[in-house]
Design a protein around this motif. Structure first.
Motif, PDB file in Angstrom:
ATOM      1  N   GLU A  30      14.270   6.797   8.319  1.00  0.00           N
ATOM      2  CA  GLU A  30      13.708   8.135   8.222  1.00  0.00           C
ATOM      3  C   GLU A  30      12.686   8.142   7.088  1.00  0.00           C
ATOM      4  O   GLU A  30      13.040   7.874   5.937  1.00  0.00           O
ATOM      5  CB  GLU A  30      14.804   9.161   7.963  1.00  0.00           C
ATOM      6  N   VAL A  31      11.446   8.436   7.429  1.00  0.00           N
ATOM      7  CA  VAL A  31      10.356   8.412   6.460  1.00  0.00           C
ATOM      8  C   VAL A  31       9.727   9.796   6.383  1.00  0.00           C
ATOM      9  O   VAL A  31       9.360  10.377   7.413  1.00  0.00           O
ATOM     10  CB  VAL A  31       9.278   7.369   6.844  1.00  0.00           C
ATOM     11  N   GLY A  32       9.608  10.325   5.172  1.00  0.00           N
ATOM     12  CA  GLY A  32       8.947  11.600   4.958  1.00  0.00           C
ATOM     13  C   GLY A  32       7.775  11.437   4.010  1.00  0.00           C
ATOM     14  O   GLY A  32       7.783  10.554   3.151  1.00  0.00           O
ATOM     15  N   VAL A  33       6.768  12.280   4.175  1.00  0.00           N
ATOM     16  CA  VAL A  33       5.564  12.211   3.333  1.00  0.00           C
ATOM     17  C   VAL A  33       5.318  13.566   2.681  1.00  0.00           C
ATOM     18  O   VAL A  33       5.382  14.610   3.341  1.00  0.00           O
ATOM     19  CB  VAL A  33       4.325  11.809   4.164  1.00  0.00           C
ATOM     20  N   ILE A  34       5.044  13.528   1.376  1.00  0.00           N
ATOM     21  CA  ILE A  34       4.554  14.697   0.656  1.00  0.00           C
ATOM     22  C   ILE A  34       3.110  14.405   0.276  1.00  0.00           C
ATOM     23  O   ILE A  34       2.835  13.464  -0.472  1.00  0.00           O
ATOM     24  CB  ILE A  34       5.383  14.986  -0.606  1.00  0.00           C
ATOM     25  N   ALA A  35       2.190  15.190   0.809  1.00  0.00           N
ATOM     26  CA  ALA A  35       0.765  14.988   0.538  1.00  0.00           C
ATOM     27  C   ALA A  35       0.262  16.068  -0.409  1.00  0.00           C
ATOM     28  O   ALA A  35       0.791  17.182  -0.444  1.00  0.00           O
ATOM     29  CB  ALA A  35      -0.019  15.050   1.857  1.00  0.00           C
ATOM     30  N   GLY A  36      -0.751  15.728  -1.184  1.00  0.00           N
ATOM     31  CA  GLY A  36      -1.395  16.695  -2.056  1.00  0.00           C
ATOM     32  C   GLY A  36      -2.668  17.224  -1.418  1.00  0.00           C
ATOM     33  O   GLY A  36      -3.345  16.501  -0.684  1.00  0.00           O
TER      34      GLY A  36
END
Length: 247
Positions: free
Chosen positions: A151-157
């Protein structure tokens, strides 16, 4: 007396999570010291974070991945979560994709150019990609796919402050270094955006809260801030959190 008292409460859940280690990986030009603000906040959520330091300029990402794999194999059977900022997210994913028998766990990428960095490619056009050292190839190309079974999650700016604007012609939201669309690959479990710059992702209290939530559940919490979906060319919508709640 019920010996299970406290289990299911916030304090009990934090106590349970304290047994779960989290390895933190920094980006290019950085070292492990830059991860301490994030580590401190994750520790407050009950995790056991540990910066993983590597030479992003003088050693190749493949060498960093080998070192990380050996570190993981030397740890308890699992789970062990991975959180990587920028290049660190790519190294974490490359490690999991290339090694068998690693402890299971979730992965959070903070502003990582999964689809390749336009800023890095722009530097190459000006023959300045040598500043990226031996990480330049991975940064320019990104990844072909996410590793299966994770399970991979991304937090982008999406706060456009950074020198990447000098080298990349950003089309759409970006954090000053990485474009929002560059943080996407098919198969992500979740994807959110915060009003933070690329480096600011390491200092933003919301990022720590979102990371802790994903490590616990495989889904980013909404933080009660009325996140709104914003599509960026993939099936999975990006939820965007409003500014002013960085803590």
């Amino acid at each position: 007396m019920d010996r299970r008292r406290g289990r299911g409460t916030p304090a009990g859940e934090a106590a349970a999570r304290s047994r779960v280690p989290v390895l933190l990986l920094h980006g290019v030009w950085m070292r492990g010291l830059t991860l301490w603000p994030l580590a401190r906040r994750l520790r407050a959520y009950g995790y056991a974070p540990e910066p993983f330091d590597y030479a992003s300029l003088w050693r190749s990402p493949a060498e960093a991945a080998d070192r990380l794999a050996h570190r993981l194999l030397a740890m308890s059977p699992g789970p062990v979560h991975l959180v990587g900022h920028s290049l660190g997210g790519l190294v974490a994913l490359e490690t999991v994709a290339g090694w068998a028998g690693l402890p299971h766990g979730r992965i959070v990428c903070l502003g990582s150019p999964l689809a390749g960095s336009g800023a890095a490619r722009g530097m190459a056009r000006w023959r300045l990609d040598g500043w990226l050292g031996r990480s330049r190839t991975l940064l320019k190309a990104g990844l072909h796919a996410l590793p299966p079974g994770r399970e991979v999650g991304v937090i982008a700016g999406i706060r456009p402050l950074g020198l990447g604007k000098l080298f990349a012609g950003f089309d759409g939201p970006h954090d000053g270094t990485v474009a929002l669309w560059e943080t996407r690959l098919p198969g992500l479990a979740d994807h959110v955006a915060v009003h933070s710059s690329h480096t600011g992702l390491l200092l933003d209290a919301r990022v720590a809260a979102l990371t802790a939530g994903f490590l616990a559940t495989g889904r980013f919490p909404d933080l009660g801030q009325g996140a709104s979906p914003a599509r960026s060319g993939q099936e999975l919508p990006t939820r965007t959190f409003p500014p002013g709640r960085s803590g």
